[in-house]
Enzyme design. Sequence first.
Site, PDB file in Angstrom:
ATOM      1  N   ALA A  66       0.860  -1.181   0.000  1.00 43.40           N
ATOM      2  CA  ALA A  66       0.000   0.000   0.000  1.00 43.40           C
ATOM      3  C   ALA A  66       0.894   1.229   0.000  1.00 43.40           C
ATOM      4  CB  ALA A  66      -0.882  -0.021   1.246  1.00 43.40           C
ATOM      5  N   GLY A 105       0.529  -5.142   0.664  1.00 50.51           N
ATOM      6  CA  GLY A 105      -0.589  -5.088  -0.274  1.00 50.51           C
ATOM      7  C   GLY A 105      -0.221  -5.632  -1.642  1.00 50.51           C
ATOM      8  N   GLU A 108      -0.637  -9.224  -1.356  1.00 51.18           N
ATOM      9  CA  GLU A 108      -2.071  -9.490  -1.192  1.00 51.18           C
ATOM     10  C   GLU A 108      -2.798  -9.411  -2.539  1.00 51.18           C
ATOM     11  OE1 GLU A 108      -2.226  -6.538   2.057  1.00 51.18           O
ATOM     12  OE2 GLU A 108      -3.280  -8.086   3.201  1.00 51.18           O
ATOM     13  N   GLU A 128       4.038  -5.842   7.070  1.00 51.73           N
ATOM     14  CA  GLU A 128       3.247  -4.806   7.749  1.00 51.73           C
ATOM     15  C   GLU A 128       3.585  -4.672   9.225  1.00 51.73           C
ATOM     16  OE1 GLU A 128       2.125  -6.881   5.478  1.00 51.73           O
ATOM     17  OE2 GLU A 128       0.618  -5.940   4.203  1.00 51.73           O
TER      18      GLU A 128
HETATM   19  N1  3HC Z   1       4.616   3.436   0.239  1.00 49.63           N
HETATM   20  C1  3HC Z   1       5.127   4.658  -0.036  1.00 49.63           C
HETATM   21  N2  3HC Z   1       6.433   4.881  -0.258  1.00 49.63           N
HETATM   22  C2  3HC Z   1       7.252   3.827  -0.213  1.00 49.63           C
HETATM   23  C3  3HC Z   1       6.792   2.533   0.064  1.00 49.63           C
HETATM   24  C4  3HC Z   1       5.407   2.359   0.291  1.00 49.63           C
HETATM   25  N3  3HC Z   1       4.893   1.159   0.546  1.00 49.63           N
HETATM   26  N4  3HC Z   1       7.842   1.692   0.052  1.00 49.63           N
HETATM   27  C5  3HC Z   1       8.918   2.428  -0.239  1.00 49.63           C
HETATM   28  N5  3HC Z   1       8.564   3.719  -0.400  1.00 49.63           N
HETATM   29  C6  3HC Z   1       9.449   4.829  -0.765  1.00 49.63           C
HETATM   30  C7  3HC Z   1      10.498   5.109   0.289  1.00 49.63           C
HETATM   31  O1  3HC Z   1      10.002   5.980   1.278  1.00 49.63           O
HETATM   32  C8  3HC Z   1      11.597   5.720  -0.529  1.00 49.63           C
HETATM   33  O2  3HC Z   1      11.238   7.055  -0.760  1.00 49.63           O
HETATM   34  P1  3HC Z   1      12.365   8.187  -0.890  1.00 49.63           P
HETATM   35  O3  3HC Z   1      13.227   7.765  -2.028  1.00 49.63           O
HETATM   36  O4  3HC Z   1      11.601   9.418  -1.103  1.00 49.63           O
HETATM   37  O5  3HC Z   1      13.109   8.142   0.427  1.00 49.63           O
HETATM   38  C9  3HC Z   1      11.507   4.980  -1.864  1.00 49.63           C
HETATM   39  O6  3HC Z   1      10.197   4.416  -1.889  1.00 49.63           O
HETATM   40  C10 3HC Z   1      12.515   3.875  -2.027  1.00 49.63           C
HETATM   41  O7  3HC Z   1      12.469   3.034  -0.878  1.00 49.63           O
HETATM   42  P2  3HC Z   1      13.776   2.399  -0.244  1.00 49.63           P
HETATM   43  O8  3HC Z   1      14.808   3.445  -0.073  1.00 49.63           O
HETATM   44  O9  3HC Z   1      13.343   1.635   0.936  1.00 49.63           O
HETATM   45  O10 3HC Z   1      14.243   1.449  -1.433  1.00 49.63           O
HETATM   46  P3  3HC Z   1      14.920   0.017  -1.374  1.00 49.63           P
HETATM   47  O11 3HC Z   1      15.184  -0.361  -2.776  1.00 49.63           O
HETATM   48  O12 3HC Z   1      16.027   0.013  -0.389  1.00 49.63           O
HETATM   49  O13 3HC Z   1      13.804  -0.965  -0.789  1.00 49.63           O
HETATM   50  C11 3HC Z   1      11.602  -1.902  -0.607  1.00 49.63           C
HETATM   51  C12 3HC Z   1      12.648  -1.218  -1.526  1.00 49.63           C
HETATM   52  C13 3HC Z   1      12.112  -3.287  -0.193  1.00 49.63           C
HETATM   53  C14 3HC Z   1      10.344  -2.047  -1.387  1.00 49.63           C
HETATM   54  C15 3HC Z   1      11.411  -1.038   0.656  1.00 49.63           C
HETATM   55  O14 3HC Z   1      11.134   0.290   0.260  1.00 49.63           O
HETATM   56  C16 3HC Z   1      10.291  -1.470   1.542  1.00 49.63           C
HETATM   57  O15 3HC Z   1      10.480  -2.372   2.329  1.00 49.63           O
HETATM   58  N6  3HC Z   1       9.138  -0.796   1.447  1.00 49.63           N
HETATM   59  C17 3HC Z   1       8.036  -0.988   2.329  1.00 49.63           C
HETATM   60  C18 3HC Z   1       7.305  -2.269   2.056  1.00 49.63           C
HETATM   61  C19 3HC Z   1       6.125  -2.376   2.980  1.00 49.63           C
HETATM   62  O16 3HC Z   1       6.212  -2.177   4.171  1.00 49.63           O
HETATM   63  N7  3HC Z   1       4.973  -2.754   2.403  1.00 49.63           N
HETATM   64  C20 3HC Z   1       3.783  -2.870   3.171  1.00 49.63           C
HETATM   65  C21 3HC Z   1       3.069  -1.563   3.187  1.00 49.63           C
HETATM   66  S1  3HC Z   1       1.654  -1.570   4.234  1.00 49.63           S
HETATM   67  C22 3HC Z   1       0.499  -2.416   3.354  1.00 49.63           C
HETATM   68  O17 3HC Z   1       0.736  -2.861   2.274  1.00 49.63           O
HETATM   69  C23 3HC Z   1      -0.843  -2.519   3.999  1.00 49.63           C
HETATM   70  C24 3HC Z   1      -1.721  -3.511   3.308  1.00 49.63           C
HETATM   71  O18 3HC Z   1      -1.622  -4.746   3.963  1.00 49.63           O
HETATM   72  C25 3HC Z   1      -3.149  -3.048   3.306  1.00 49.63           C
END
Ligand code: 3HC
Length: 693
Positions: A66, A105, A108, A128
């Site tokens: 998400a 997400g 998912e 998450e």
């Molecule tokens: N939403 C918004 N922005 C995000 C994001 C997300 N899910 N994931 C990453 N970003 C942004 C980061 O803030 C960063 O922004 P910036 O360049 O402005 O600082 C940019 O994307 C790049 O991220 P990273 O520096 O972390 O890049 P990496 O290549 O090192 O890692 C990644 C990539 C493994 C995808 C890592 O970003 C990550 O782990 N992201 C989060 C994944 C996550 O937690 N997903 C679950 C979200 S909650 C959800 O999905 C709820 C659902 O169940 C309903």
Amino acid sequence: MAAINAVTDLTVEDGIAVLTIDSPPVNALSLAVREGIQSAVKQAVGNPEVQGIVLMCAGRTFIAGADITEFDKPPQPPSLYDVEDALEGSPKPVIAAIHGTALGGGLEVALCCHYRVAVPSARCGLPEVHLGLVPGAGGTQRLPRIVGPEKALEMITSGRHVDARTCLQLGLIDDLVGEGALRAGAIAFARKVLAEKMPLRKIRDVDDNVLPARGRPELFAEFREANARKFRGFLAPEYAIRCIEAAVNLPFEEGLAVERELFEELLQGPQSAAQRYIFFAERQVWKVPDLAPDTPTVPVTRVGIVGAGTMGGGIAMSFANAGTPVTVVETSEAALERGLGIVRRNYEFSVRRGRLSLEDVERRMALIQGTSSLQQLADCDLVIEAVFEDMQLKKEVFARLDDIAKQGAILATNTSGLNVDEIATAVRRPEAVIGLHFFSPAHVMRLIEVVRARRTSNTAVATALQLAKTLGKVPVVVGVCPGFVGNRMLFARQRQAEAMLLEGALPWDIDRVLYEFGLPMGPFAMADLAGLDIGWNRQTSTGATLRDALCEMGRLGQKTGAGWYDYDENRTPSPSPVTEQLVRDFMARHGATPRQLTDAEILERCLYPMINEGARILEEGIALRPSDIDVVWVNGYGWPAYRGGPMFYADSVGLATVVARLAQYAPKLGPEFKLSPLLERLAAAGQRFQDLK
Ligand code: 3HC
Ligand code: NAI
């Protein structure tokens, strides 16, 4: 190629529609992406030429989840559920084609497709929990239906990314396709589904993997018990367990309702707010305002480490784990043998825990070379000094390194608080000198304070950041001051903790309060672990402080079986009558009468002076931003992520409250305490640290 919207394209190739999301950086499920998928699926389903659909992403990754930035805004349709319904309900088979990471997400959504293919380098996970959340778009209901509840418990509560081959074994993906040939592989898989008339498989309908666990609450009870220490204080893992219990015991729609309710509760709660803040804070640290993105870096192919003690050994392991060869220098063969012996034992411990294979250990040990000759470091690109915390010794080591190290090499010190500017005076190339303050145990703790001295070059800083990425660490750039960011704030807490002993609190009272707050241990347990004799000298000891007195009694901490606490043979601590008597004797000598300190006072007197010190650190420009300080505390000292770090915590308490309480405690805070003008100004203006730009 037909654009559906700015971030979604749809093309049709011989009856297969390829839906491509292109929303950098990580194809998160923003409003535009959700709209794009929904419209594209509708179009593909309505197009009589289309028989099957492939869902894939452009750029570096499949959907990474998400869009976390949308969590603080009012939800806008279509929701993620609407998108998932469109995919799952499609009368034409939908195949998710995964590269990079399918996370949260993103996974998912993939689980709502009828089949999933991936390239071998792809990884899947539901992370998450790191954001203080449970998967909120069916992940807790669908994952156990594929991998079974035990595996789902492990994956969801750890947030671990699982590699594609393991996903294939787990049934989470259906086929692997060639690296770099995802599109063709996914189209071929879609054709196979059509040719073989494979069913439109909806995971929601598959119960075989959850039914055996129905009516077996002990499965969940055991999991809770086994992980109690790890989950302590965090809500999300417990809520995830409840969701998976619901997946096992309830029909799909009812389980989904449980997940939705618990997800919403967490999303609105303080823990997730703090953990989301830390997620972005950990990404901010890489951005150093005056460091141009094209700053040249030194390619680090060989590293030298001086000193194979606690830190040198751990640092060597960090590099070996990342595949970088290191040369470790000690004063003698015996010291070397001892240091590298500990490294090997640490690795063997990981083997016993099932985290490493014996081959891994040998491969890593082979990357660590020992020597007693500093001369061997001549071809290193980076040398990290980790000898005793003694300025004279460190300067001697640096002066010798200056003669030995090749031009362009970076010379780093792991000092925990000495003046890096002064260390740099020992060499003719001060621009090469930098602090790389690793935390103990260095192969485990993620934090590195990157200490930028007055003359440190940008190349050295940029190289340090790049290095941290290679090592999988979190770097925080800080300036020079005694103790840098973390230890300087720790000293502020320590002063208050010891002052409170002389008012009537006992070490275990203070430790308990901080442990209950969520820290891994309090200041006295921590001192016993590190050794009370760090920086203590028998010759100069005056017995004037409680610590001096304990050291003079030979109570040096865990290593001598006694310090602030008494320890049994398993190093289990118990409150010590000896310490208690010593504290009372000291009070009597100072003419002080013990009083009862409340838990609230203990907590405030430990934390608020730390926050004040954090504000001073910001005023002096030692840290770049408040959130950097929080990253230091969460990653270096085990500050509970669900409280977001000391500066975030201060914001949540309210800075006016912090200032008012400090004013109230002022007479007890000691002569060193000075209220930070920055803290005072923010409090008076009703602002937060987070408002500082
Ligand atoms: N939403 C918004 N922005 C995000 C994001 C997300 N899910 N994931 C990453 N970003 C942004 C980061 O803030 C960063 O922004 P910036 O360049 O402005 O600082 C940019 O994307 C790049 O991220 P990273 O520096 O972390 O890049 P990496 O290549 O090192 O890692 C990644 C990539 C493994 C995808 C890592 O970003 C990550 O782990 N992201 C989060 C994944 C996550 O937690 N997903 C679950 C979200 S909650 C959800 O999905 C709820 C659902 O169940 C309903
Ligand atoms: P330690 O006492 O465990 O190890 C120091 C090692 O350096 C010893 O093995 C010693 O033989 C070796 N040594 C001394 N002089 C040497 C020389 N001239 N050449 C080669 N080796 C030499 O100390 P520890 O704990 O590893 O600390 C090292 C540095 O790291 C210190 O500056 C300390 O402040 C810092 N530090 C320590 C942390 C901790 O928790 N122990 C945390 C972060 C930093």
